[in-house]
Design a protein around this motif. Sequence first.
Motif, mmCIF file in Angstrom:
data_model
loop_
_atom_site.group_PDB
_atom_site.id
_atom_site.type_symbol
_atom_site.label_atom_id
_atom_site.label_comp_id
_atom_site.label_asym_id
_atom_site.label_seq_id
_atom_site.Cartn_x
_atom_site.Cartn_y
_atom_site.Cartn_z
ATOM 1 N N UNK A 52 35.236 42.968 99.250
ATOM 2 C CA UNK A 52 33.960 43.306 98.618
ATOM 3 C C UNK A 52 34.185 43.752 97.181
ATOM 4 N N UNK A 53 33.346 43.250 96.267
ATOM 5 C CA UNK A 53 33.450 43.623 94.860
ATOM 6 C C UNK A 53 32.105 44.146 94.374
ATOM 7 N N UNK A 97 37.442 56.661 95.873
ATOM 8 C CA UNK A 97 36.779 55.887 96.917
ATOM 9 C C UNK A 97 37.492 54.575 97.200
ATOM 10 N N UNK A 98 38.578 54.310 96.506
ATOM 11 C CA UNK A 98 39.301 53.064 96.712
ATOM 12 C C UNK A 98 38.793 51.912 95.866
ATOM 13 N N UNK A 99 37.977 52.197 94.855
ATOM 14 C CA UNK A 99 37.477 51.172 93.945
ATOM 15 C C UNK A 99 38.516 50.928 92.844
ATOM 16 N N UNK A 115 42.347 36.141 94.094
ATOM 17 C CA UNK A 115 41.960 35.506 95.357
ATOM 18 C C UNK A 115 42.122 36.466 96.520
ATOM 19 N N UNK A 116 43.175 37.288 96.478
ATOM 20 C CA UNK A 116 43.404 38.276 97.529
ATOM 21 C C UNK A 116 42.460 39.470 97.408
ATOM 22 N N UNK A 117 41.762 39.576 96.301
ATOM 23 C CA UNK A 117 40.873 40.715 96.100
ATOM 24 C C UNK A 117 41.543 41.893 95.442
ATOM 25 N N UNK A 126 39.118 52.066 103.701
ATOM 26 C CA UNK A 126 39.265 51.683 105.115
ATOM 27 C C UNK A 126 37.951 51.182 105.683
ATOM 28 N N UNK A 127 36.841 51.741 105.215
ATOM 29 C CA UNK A 127 35.542 51.332 105.733
ATOM 30 C C UNK A 127 35.247 49.875 105.417
ATOM 31 N N UNK A 128 35.820 49.368 104.320
ATOM 32 C CA UNK A 128 35.586 47.985 103.923
ATOM 33 C C UNK A 128 36.665 47.038 104.437
#
Length: 320
Positions: A52-53, A97-99, A115-117, A126-128
């Motif tokens: 997710x981006x 938040x891991x962003x 490509x891997x994000x 972890x939630x994503x």
Amino acid sequence: MLGVPGRGQSHADRVAATVNSKVCAATSGVAASWRRSMVYHGLDPSARRPAHRVEAPRLEQARERSASLIQIALPTLERLYSTLGGSGCSVLLTDAEGLVLETKRLAGDALDFDTWGLTSGAIWSEAMEGTNGIGTCVAERRAVVIHQDQHFRADNISMSCMGAPIFDPLGQMAGVIDVSSCRRDLELPYAQMLGMIVAESARAVESDLFRSAFPGCRIVVADGHGTTGVSLLALDADDVIVGATRQARKVLELTDAVLAAAPAAATYLGEQEGEVRGGERAALRRALARARGNVSAAARDLGISRATIYRKLAQHGLDG
């Protein structure tokens, strides 16, 4: 211990079997993270989807909130990149938040990592994404190595991710430094060695953040430094503690309330080092610190009357 895959068993089957095993979840940190990912966050390890981006405006807002962290961390990120970039690693900085806020990688590897994000604007909580080097580091507030099939999602098992937390001057989570590699030949011992390098880099950034937050203060090393984190204290001109890192707070049992109200530990370092700091005002503040703000006790410590200490406090503009 994680579940052992049987013949023809997929990664998703292995994750499900491990999550359903109470023994595994109780004895393995990775299994506990898998369980959080599946049970608490409701994720499916076999789901096929890109990372997710966030949209550009949200990324820009996050970068503005973490502007000080980014500025201070950039030299460390550059050093990591200059050391590891040539071996196919990507260096990332995220917020709490891991962003992902910043990335450093070779131009030739950029498309693969995108490509891997593993790119700015991607969320690796972890939630994503389930178990991963960034999200699990955030969830557990500690350095982690998530090697290939230790990842929760089957889409991510080609990666090895080494993440370490950075705590701000108030002891709160500020972000994560992560080094990730998509090389299938990256063996676990090497990944663990990279993890140690990443942890040391995160501690360097945390130290720099703390020092920048207390200009003009004397920064000293406290008990517990280097074992599991950065243990530093900021002392003002009177040797009273005005700031402490997360590790120092833990070891010396310091809280925001204690730091704001003449902490008992305020003279700890001076006594240990046998230092004598000149000045009546400094002596008064240290006595109040030892007495936790009790003026009568501070007066007894100094060998003067209550009337005298109140007069001296007023002379120096100190609150008794």
